[in-house]
Motif scaffolding. Structure first.
Motif, PDB file in Angstrom:
ATOM      1  N   ARG A 159    -111.816   0.741 -60.910  1.00  0.00           N
ATOM      2  CA  ARG A 159    -112.183   1.912 -61.721  1.00  0.00           C
ATOM      3  C   ARG A 159    -111.189   3.050 -61.546  1.00  0.00           C
ATOM      4  O   ARG A 159    -110.822   3.719 -62.515  1.00  0.00           O
ATOM      5  N   ILE A 160    -110.764   3.289 -60.317  1.00  0.00           N
ATOM      6  CA  ILE A 160    -109.808   4.376 -60.064  1.00  0.00           C
ATOM      7  C   ILE A 160    -108.466   4.060 -60.716  1.00  0.00           C
ATOM      8  O   ILE A 160    -107.831   4.924 -61.332  1.00  0.00           O
ATOM      9  N   THR A 161    -108.017   2.806 -60.602  1.00  0.00           N
ATOM     10  CA  THR A 161    -106.743   2.410 -61.206  1.00  0.00           C
ATOM     11  C   THR A 161    -106.793   2.550 -62.719  1.00  0.00           C
ATOM     12  O   THR A 161    -105.848   3.055 -63.347  1.00  0.00           O
ATOM     13  N   THR A 162    -107.889   2.126 -63.334  1.00  0.00           N
ATOM     14  CA  THR A 162    -108.035   2.250 -64.783  1.00  0.00           C
ATOM     15  C   THR A 162    -108.082   3.723 -65.200  1.00  0.00           C
ATOM     16  O   THR A 162    -107.525   4.103 -66.234  1.00  0.00           O
ATOM     17  N   CYS A 163    -108.686   4.547 -64.384  1.00  0.00           N
ATOM     18  CA  CYS A 163    -108.787   5.973 -64.699  1.00  0.00           C
ATOM     19  C   CYS A 163    -107.399   6.621 -64.727  1.00  0.00           C
ATOM     20  O   CYS A 163    -107.091   7.405 -65.614  1.00  0.00           O
ATOM     21  N   PHE A 164    -106.543   6.279 -63.765  1.00  0.00           N
ATOM     22  CA  PHE A 164    -105.217   6.895 -63.705  1.00  0.00           C
ATOM     23  C   PHE A 164    -104.201   6.213 -64.611  1.00  0.00           C
ATOM     24  O   PHE A 164    -103.355   6.870 -65.193  1.00  0.00           O
ATOM     25  N   ALA A 165    -104.280   4.890 -64.749  1.00  0.00           N
ATOM     26  CA  ALA A 165    -103.270   4.159 -65.506  1.00  0.00           C
ATOM     27  C   ALA A 165    -103.657   3.987 -66.966  1.00  0.00           C
ATOM     28  O   ALA A 165    -102.815   3.668 -67.788  1.00  0.00           O
ATOM     29  N   GLY A 166    -104.898   4.141 -67.301  1.00  0.00           N
ATOM     30  CA  GLY A 166    -105.331   3.920 -68.663  1.00  0.00           C
ATOM     31  C   GLY A 166    -105.665   2.444 -68.873  1.00  0.00           C
ATOM     32  O   GLY A 166    -105.537   1.624 -67.978  1.00  0.00           O
ATOM     33  N   PRO A 167    -106.099   2.087 -70.058  1.00  0.00           N
ATOM     34  CA  PRO A 167    -106.445   0.702 -70.304  1.00  0.00           C
ATOM     35  C   PRO A 167    -105.220  -0.199 -70.258  1.00  0.00           C
ATOM     36  O   PRO A 167    -104.094   0.233 -70.495  1.00  0.00           O
ATOM     37  N   LEU A 168    -105.426  -1.471 -69.943  1.00  0.00           N
ATOM     38  CA  LEU A 168    -104.317  -2.401 -69.806  1.00  0.00           C
ATOM     39  C   LEU A 168    -103.786  -2.890 -71.144  1.00  0.00           C
ATOM     40  O   LEU A 168    -102.644  -3.292 -71.256  1.00  0.00           O
ATOM     41  N   THR A 169    -104.617  -2.845 -72.184  1.00  0.00           N
ATOM     42  CA  THR A 169    -104.162  -3.279 -73.505  1.00  0.00           C
ATOM     43  C   THR A 169    -103.626  -2.069 -74.268  1.00  0.00           C
ATOM     44  O   THR A 169    -104.312  -1.059 -74.398  1.00  0.00           O
ATOM     45  N   PRO A 170    -102.397  -2.160 -74.763  1.00  0.00           N
ATOM     46  CA  PRO A 170    -101.843  -1.007 -75.482  1.00  0.00           C
ATOM     47  C   PRO A 170    -102.490  -0.860 -76.858  1.00  0.00           C
ATOM     48  O   PRO A 170    -102.980  -1.815 -77.442  1.00  0.00           O
ATOM     49  N   LYS A 171    -102.472   0.368 -77.355  1.00  0.00           N
ATOM     50  CA  LYS A 171    -103.003   0.635 -78.690  1.00  0.00           C
ATOM     51  C   LYS A 171    -101.987   0.164 -79.731  1.00  0.00           C
ATOM     52  O   LYS A 171    -100.771   0.304 -79.522  1.00  0.00           O
ATOM     53  N   PRO A 172    -102.450  -0.414 -80.822  1.00  0.00           N
ATOM     54  CA  PRO A 172    -101.493  -0.884 -81.836  1.00  0.00           C
ATOM     55  C   PRO A 172    -100.785   0.297 -82.505  1.00  0.00           C
ATOM     56  O   PRO A 172    -101.361   1.354 -82.732  1.00  0.00           O
ATOM     57  N   VAL A 173     -99.518   0.091 -82.795  1.00  0.00           N
ATOM     58  CA  VAL A 173     -98.728   1.128 -83.454  1.00  0.00           C
ATOM     59  C   VAL A 173     -98.938   1.004 -84.955  1.00  0.00           C
ATOM     60  O   VAL A 173     -98.787  -0.070 -85.532  1.00  0.00           O
TER      61      VAL A 173
END
Length: 67
Positions: free
Chosen positions: A52-66
């Motif tokens: 949870r802490i890693t996801t909070c600082f790094a953001g989601p692992l899947t990038p948003k589509p451009v």
């Protein structure tokens, strides 16, 4: 070699010492079990908290589509 052979060759005290050693080994194993269970529980909680802490600082692992 049977129990009676050991009793005849080494005497009752050696047989008793062996039985006491086996019982002590089993008792220590039973005493250790709750501590191992608590360690597994704490490890699971720490893993979830780290995720949870890693996801909070790094953001989601899947990038948003451009777009």
């Amino acid at each position: 070699m049977s129990v009676f052979d050991v009793l005849e060759q080494h005497g009752p005290w050696r047989l008793f010492a062996f039985a006491a050693s086996v019982l002590l080994f089993l008792a220590l194993g039973l005493l250790r079990t709750p501590f191992v269970a608590v360690a597994w529980l704490l490890r699971a909680l720490q893993t979830g908290l780290d995720r949870r802490i890693t996801t909070c600082f790094a953001g989601p692992l899947t990038p948003k589509p451009v777009t």
